[in-house]
Design a protein around this motif. Sequence first.
Motif, PDB file in Angstrom:
ATOM      1  N   LEU A 139      32.678  55.763  39.926  1.00  0.00           N
ATOM      2  CA  LEU A 139      34.440  55.285  38.627  1.00  0.00           C
ATOM      3  C   LEU A 139      35.161  55.033  39.800  1.00  0.00           C
ATOM      4  O   LEU A 139      36.221  55.368  40.821  1.00  0.00           O
ATOM      5  N   LEU A 161      32.232  52.120  30.371  1.00  0.00           N
ATOM      6  CA  LEU A 161      34.152  52.619  30.884  1.00  0.00           C
ATOM      7  C   LEU A 161      34.420  51.960  30.424  1.00  0.00           C
ATOM      8  O   LEU A 161      33.793  50.184  30.201  1.00  0.00           O
ATOM      9  N   ASP A 162      36.164  51.727  30.810  1.00  0.00           N
ATOM     10  CA  ASP A 162      36.704  50.897  30.577  1.00  0.00           C
ATOM     11  C   ASP A 162      38.384  51.322  31.854  1.00  0.00           C
ATOM     12  O   ASP A 162      38.002  52.112  32.105  1.00  0.00           O
ATOM     13  N   GLY A 163      39.120  49.842  31.987  1.00  0.00           N
ATOM     14  CA  GLY A 163      39.967  50.075  33.302  1.00  0.00           C
ATOM     15  C   GLY A 163      40.503  49.187  33.122  1.00  0.00           C
ATOM     16  O   GLY A 163      41.006  47.880  31.947  1.00  0.00           O
ATOM     17  N   ILE A 184      45.179  53.440  29.196  1.00  0.00           N
ATOM     18  CA  ILE A 184      44.364  52.623  30.706  1.00  0.00           C
ATOM     19  C   ILE A 184      45.937  52.561  31.303  1.00  0.00           C
ATOM     20  O   ILE A 184      45.903  52.051  32.558  1.00  0.00           O
ATOM     21  N   GLU A 227      40.015  53.869  36.060  1.00  0.00           N
ATOM     22  CA  GLU A 227      38.744  53.423  34.758  1.00  0.00           C
ATOM     23  C   GLU A 227      38.632  54.615  34.378  1.00  0.00           C
ATOM     24  O   GLU A 227      38.679  55.671  34.785  1.00  0.00           O
TER      25      GLU A 227
END
Lengths: 168, 327
Positions: B204, B176-178, B16, B208
């Motif tokens: 998205l 999701l990760d962001g 990220i 992300e």
Amino acid sequence: MDLVINGKPVSVDVDPRVSLLDLLRERLDLPGTKKGCNQGACGACTVLVDGERILSCLGLAVQYEGRSVTTVEGLAEDGSLHRLQQAFIDHDGFQCGYCTPGQICSAIGMAAEARRGLPSFVTADLDGDPVPLSGEEVRERMSGNLCRCGAYNGIVAAITETFAEDVR
Amino acid sequence: MIPFAYQRAGSVAEAIAVAARPQSKYLGGGTNLVDLMRETIEAPAHLVDVTGLSTAIEDTDNGGLMVGAGVRNTALAEHPAVRSRFPLLSRAILAGASGQIRNMATVGGNLLQRTRCAYFYDDAARCNKRAPGAGCDAVGGFNRIHAILGASPACVATHPSDMCVALAALDVTVHLDGPDGGRTVPFGDFHLLPGDSPDVETVLRPGELITAVEIAAQPLAARSTYRKVRDRASYAFALVSVAAAIEVDGGTVRDVRIALGGVAHKPWRAHAAEAALIGQPARSDSFRHAAEAELAAAAPLSGNGFKVELAARAITAVLDDLVEERA
């Protein structure tokens, strides 16, 4: 970066844009692997990476750092053809020969998948038992390898004969 | 392909952080993205390889499965829990692409392959995905394979995934990760219909990353399958596909899940058909009626009217097979 090609350690400096296919053909003098469509539709560029069949045209070479790649040039042992290579000759499994390296590498990976119990779209049950390679199973599992000469009957015969004893 | 920098991420946090640079893209198996880069449809300046991250398939506390985004398609189709508890998912994956591509493609990448058609690849054609506002040559062109549900005048392309059709029929959450932290999105909300901006295909946000796909426990899914109708026997996109699961009690439909592929810009959950079936006799005429309820909203183009009847028949046949235990 370092990787192993046909059992030999190789060290190359490579631009990220270079596909694994172009690395093999243009840099490492291994033109056995063929460039057909260069977009993942024909299977001519199939190689084995750590024993699994993949399309070298859609792989960036840098993604395969540290991996072991086998091409058609790496199948013969001690001067003897791989048994599937011999079967392609015996069954006339080609005409122009352009798809042949991809067909052979793909079939070797495919047979290993069936042996370990990976079902296919036409496998009746999903129990995970080793799948015998009938003509129908071979045609489905090899559908990613096109032969525009239409040598499919010989190809299927070569593959089924070679791997018939593997799964009973 | 224009020059780009490549970096392999060692962790989600690293991925990220690296992808925060402008014009970055995450790289999975590359089976769609590398091709699109070669066609100069995608032209990222930085590629962040995330294939080494989240590659596990694990049981969750409530009996479901947590599937890492880096899991290869073959590995998911082959997993014993998927084969026994979610057979429609194994069947759908095995119906898609080729053996080689399934060995390369990741779960996260499968969700993020572009919804596309031949005009999208043709730089002599107008395409609102390639050039927003340019127009769409498919609407009045060769549109035999295009959408019949949920399309817009701006785009009539269909989502190419088989795996995603099975996921659409299940209770699935996308993790999701962001840059602004993690969140989850229900699978049905992840992909978007084309509307006026078909170039935007998912929810998205910039930067992300899909980290996992969580499949909730669903006993119904043990009796499920996937059928794909296409122009050749194998290695072709769906004209129409059906993922379905059904629970029948005393001849009555207690619960049912139906999703369609090849008919819309996103994997199409057939809510109207499901609603029409609950409580009805588990018979062909009910299945046909439910299919027609779903397809009442169909708006075929000049070349794909056959898909409406094809979809109705495919839905009916799949449900027939399930209740008669042929599938």
